[in-house]
Design a protein around this motif. Structure first.
Motif, PDB file in Angstrom:
ATOM      1  N   VAL A   1      25.269 -23.727  46.534  1.00 35.67           N
ATOM      2  CA  VAL A   1      25.219 -24.634  47.651  1.00 35.67           C
ATOM      3  C   VAL A   1      23.986 -25.688  47.657  1.00 35.67           C
ATOM      4  CG1 VAL A   1      26.818 -23.861  49.213  1.00 35.67           C
ATOM      5  CG2 VAL A   1      24.175 -23.316  49.510  1.00 35.67           C
ATOM      6  N   PHE A   2      24.308 -26.838  48.096  1.00 34.43           N
ATOM      7  CA  PHE A   2      23.118 -27.796  48.676  1.00 34.43           C
ATOM      8  C   PHE A   2      23.570 -28.341  49.853  1.00 34.43           C
ATOM      9  CE2 PHE A   2      25.922 -30.405  45.942  1.00 34.43           C
ATOM     10  CZ  PHE A   2      26.147 -31.493  46.580  1.00 34.43           C
TER      11      PHE A   2
ATOM     12  N   GLU B   1      27.727 -39.305  48.679  1.00 29.57           N
ATOM     13  CA  GLU B   1      26.510 -39.284  48.024  1.00 29.57           C
ATOM     14  C   GLU B   1      26.377 -37.679  47.304  1.00 29.57           C
ATOM     15  OE1 GLU B   1      23.026 -39.755  50.635  1.00 29.57           O
ATOM     16  OE2 GLU B   1      23.596 -42.144  50.720  1.00 29.57           O
ATOM     17  N   SER B   2      27.126 -36.833  47.965  1.00 25.68           N
ATOM     18  CA  SER B   2      27.018 -35.417  47.637  1.00 25.68           C
ATOM     19  C   SER B   2      28.019 -35.510  46.355  1.00 25.68           C
ATOM     20  CB  SER B   2      27.478 -34.484  48.592  1.00 25.68           C
ATOM     21  OG  SER B   2      26.447 -34.460  49.589  1.00 25.68           O
ATOM     22  N   VAL B   3      29.082 -36.207  46.452  1.00 26.85           N
ATOM     23  CA  VAL B   3      29.896 -36.249  45.129  1.00 26.85           C
ATOM     24  C   VAL B   3      29.215 -36.446  43.806  1.00 26.85           C
ATOM     25  CG1 VAL B   3      31.941 -36.901  44.033  1.00 26.85           C
ATOM     26  CG2 VAL B   3      32.215 -36.430  46.472  1.00 26.85           C
ATOM     27  N   GLU B   4      28.457 -37.405  43.885  1.00 24.69           N
ATOM     28  CA  GLU B   4      27.586 -37.968  42.821  1.00 24.69           C
ATOM     29  C   GLU B   4      26.519 -36.708  42.372  1.00 24.69           C
ATOM     30  OE1 GLU B   4      28.613 -40.505  41.026  1.00 24.69           O
ATOM     31  OE2 GLU B   4      30.329 -40.471  42.549  1.00 24.69           O
ATOM     32  N   THR B   5      26.004 -36.355  43.457  1.00 24.55           N
ATOM     33  CA  THR B   5      24.925 -35.242  43.260  1.00 24.55           C
ATOM     34  C   THR B   5      25.470 -34.123  42.657  1.00 24.55           C
ATOM     35  OG1 THR B   5      23.753 -35.970  45.096  1.00 24.55           O
ATOM     36  CG2 THR B   5      23.249 -33.584  44.305  1.00 24.55           C
ATOM     37  N   ALA B   6      26.669 -33.631  43.041  1.00 25.75           N
ATOM     38  CA  ALA B   6      27.463 -32.516  42.510  1.00 25.75           C
ATOM     39  C   ALA B   6      27.738 -32.369  40.970  1.00 25.75           C
ATOM     40  CB  ALA B   6      28.889 -32.021  43.301  1.00 25.75           C
ATOM     41  N   LYS B   7      28.162 -33.881  40.551  1.00 22.15           N
ATOM     42  CA  LYS B   7      28.500 -34.099  39.261  1.00 22.15           C
ATOM     43  C   LYS B   7      27.143 -33.807  38.378  1.00 22.15           C
ATOM     44  CE  LYS B   7      31.940 -37.791  40.288  1.00 22.15           C
ATOM     45  NZ  LYS B   7      32.202 -39.342  40.005  1.00 22.15           N
TER      46      LYS B   7
ATOM     47  N   TRP C   1      30.153 -26.524  45.694  1.00 18.52           N
ATOM     48  CA  TRP C   1      30.141 -26.309  47.033  1.00 18.52           C
ATOM     49  C   TRP C   1      28.860 -26.892  47.604  1.00 18.52           C
ATOM     50  CZ3 TRP C   1      29.825 -22.281  43.523  1.00 18.52           C
ATOM     51  CH2 TRP C   1      31.017 -21.694  43.264  1.00 18.52           C
ATOM     52  N   ALA C   2      29.102 -27.393  49.081  1.00 14.48           N
ATOM     53  CA  ALA C   2      28.190 -28.298  49.794  1.00 14.48           C
ATOM     54  C   ALA C   2      28.238 -27.775  51.142  1.00 14.48           C
ATOM     55  CB  ALA C   2      28.452 -29.582  49.345  1.00 14.48           C
ATOM     56  N   THR C   3      26.891 -27.765  51.671  1.00 14.82           N
ATOM     57  CA  THR C   3      27.013 -26.903  53.080  1.00 14.82           C
ATOM     58  C   THR C   3      27.005 -28.216  54.174  1.00 14.82           C
ATOM     59  OG1 THR C   3      25.521 -25.365  52.519  1.00 14.82           O
ATOM     60  CG2 THR C   3      25.572 -25.624  54.798  1.00 14.82           C
ATOM     61  N   VAL C   4      27.959 -27.827  55.022  1.00 17.56           N
ATOM     62  CA  VAL C   4      28.120 -28.949  56.094  1.00 17.56           C
ATOM     63  C   VAL C   4      27.604 -28.081  57.460  1.00 17.56           C
ATOM     64  CG1 VAL C   4      29.425 -30.286  57.561  1.00 17.56           C
ATOM     65  CG2 VAL C   4      29.577 -30.626  54.924  1.00 17.56           C
ATOM     66  N   VAL C   5      26.812 -28.747  58.322  1.00 20.01           N
ATOM     67  CA  VAL C   5      26.631 -28.313  59.727  1.00 20.01           C
ATOM     68  C   VAL C   5      27.102 -29.383  60.713  1.00 20.01           C
ATOM     69  CG1 VAL C   5      24.981 -27.336  61.330  1.00 20.01           C
ATOM     70  CG2 VAL C   5      24.737 -26.388  59.061  1.00 20.01           C
ATOM     71  N   PRO C   6      28.041 -28.975  61.701  1.00 24.36           N
ATOM     72  CA  PRO C   6      28.559 -30.327  62.358  1.00 24.36           C
ATOM     73  C   PRO C   6      27.434 -30.701  63.402  1.00 24.36           C
ATOM     74  CG  PRO C   6      30.198 -28.558  62.214  1.00 24.36           C
ATOM     75  CD  PRO C   6      28.673 -28.024  61.671  1.00 24.36           C
TER      76      PRO C   6
ATOM     77  N   HIS D   1      37.571 -34.041  43.566  1.00 26.92           N
ATOM     78  CA  HIS D   1      36.678 -33.758  42.643  1.00 26.92           C
ATOM     79  C   HIS D   1      36.498 -32.060  42.697  1.00 26.92           C
ATOM     80  CE1 HIS D   1      35.213 -38.077  42.483  1.00 26.92           C
ATOM     81  NE2 HIS D   1      35.603 -37.921  43.791  1.00 26.92           N
ATOM     82  N   GLY D   2      37.084 -31.552  43.359  1.00 26.74           N
ATOM     83  CA  GLY D   2      37.225 -30.140  43.377  1.00 26.74           C
ATOM     84  C   GLY D   2      36.043 -29.432  43.960  1.00 26.74           C
ATOM     85  N   ILE D   3      35.609 -30.156  44.833  1.00 31.06           N
ATOM     86  CA  ILE D   3      34.384 -29.590  45.605  1.00 31.06           C
ATOM     87  C   ILE D   3      34.660 -29.150  47.065  1.00 31.06           C
ATOM     88  CG2 ILE D   3      32.002 -30.354  46.498  1.00 31.06           C
ATOM     89  CD1 ILE D   3      32.022 -32.471  44.521  1.00 31.06           C
TER      90      ILE D   3
END
Length: 303
Positions: free
Chosen positions: A100-101, A130-136, A142-147, A177-179
């Protein structure tokens, strides 16, 4: 054969056997040192910098040499594009996974998703794109989300609905993107909206997307609710990622009260093949601390 000759030959044979056993033990130690683990534990930058140095790609190489096959990097989006690409290339060369990031500008105390405000949701969605581009760049999945925090002037049901609606829109960005965005219930402050496993399970079911699942951090949930294995089992269909840290102290396993050997054995028997993020500090610093860290994971992985 004379008794004296028998003793001499026996002594020589024993000596050879001892030398062979010593060689095998030394060889086994080397194999164990770099052997992979039963589960896929993921360190983060700084855990091995005393030995490997401050350059992250060098540390990743050293992590691989120790037997680790994944990493985590919460602050990955804050790194330069060039460094992100370098990390991605290093992971690809070594056959390692990126864990994760954290989605940048996601929900937090300043722009909680529970409020249902358009400006807050727009900030969150921008972070998702922005996270989609970073993930590529690093092949992250996986990307962490805190509401964010409670919006206490609203009923809890309304807050929950606001969070669900925002996450549905985030999932729409990630899904092609399968993320997977993984929601993390935390224990850091009682102001946080998302705190419990079953609460997160309910939200993921409501979002109804393969791109919205649970990040189960055993450290936080030991503080919030305990009953780790049973609650993981009840919510298992929505858990996509595991993080750990012992309690109290949020350091490596074996330093606190959680029986991680049993937890990891259960995860293995459950068929979990995902990443186990080492989301914690260390009980000692320097090279000694690094050795203790690896020894702790060898111990709890020995089930």
């Amino acid at each position: 054969m004379k008794r004296s000759d028998f003793i001499k030959s026996g002594a020589a044979l024993l000596s050879s056997s001892v030398l062979l056993n010593n060689d095998l033990m030394a060889e086994n130690k080397e194999v164990t040192k770099g052997a992979t683990f039963k589960l896929d534990y993921a360190p983060h930058q700084g855990m091995f910098s005393a030995t490997a140095g401050k350059k992250f790609v060098d540390e990743i190489q050293y992590m691989h040499d120790l037997g680790f096959r994944s990493i985590e990097d919460n602050g990955l989006p804050e790194r330069s594009i060039e460094e992100q690409k370098s990390i991605g290339e290093t992971l690809a060369r070594l056959g390692m996974r990126m864990g994760v990031f954290v989605v940048p500008k996601g929900g937090n105390g300043a722009n909680t998703l529970a409020a249902g405000k358009k400006d807050f949701v727009d900030i969150f969605l921008k972070g998702c794109r922005e996270s989609v581009e970073t993930a590529k760049r690093v092949n992250a999945k996986w990307a962490t989300v805190v509401p964010g925090d409670y919006q206490r002037n609203l009923p809890i049901g309304v807050q929950t609905a606001n969070v669900v609606e925002a996450l549905k829109r985030g999932a729409e960005i990630f899904e092609p993107h399968g993320i997977t965005m993984v929601l993390e219930p935390l224990s850091d402050t009682p102001d946080l909206f998302l705190r419990y496993t079953d609460q997160t399970y309910e939200i993921c079911k409501a979002v109804g997307s393969p791109s919205c699942k649970i990040l189960y951090d055993a450290y936080h949930q030991q503080k919030n609710e305990g009953n780790l294995i049973n609650l993981m089992d009840l919510c298992w269909s929505e858990i996509a990622y595991i993080q750990v840290g012992d309690n109290p102290g949020r350091r490596e396993p074996t330093t606190g009260e959680i029986n991680y050997k049993n937890v990891f054995k259960w995860l293995k028997e459950k068929g979990y093949s995902g990443i186990v993020g080492m989301e914690h500090g260390m009980s000692k610093s320097g090279v000694e601390g690094e050795k203790l860290l690896v020894a702790a994971y060898r111990e709890v992985d020995n089930f």
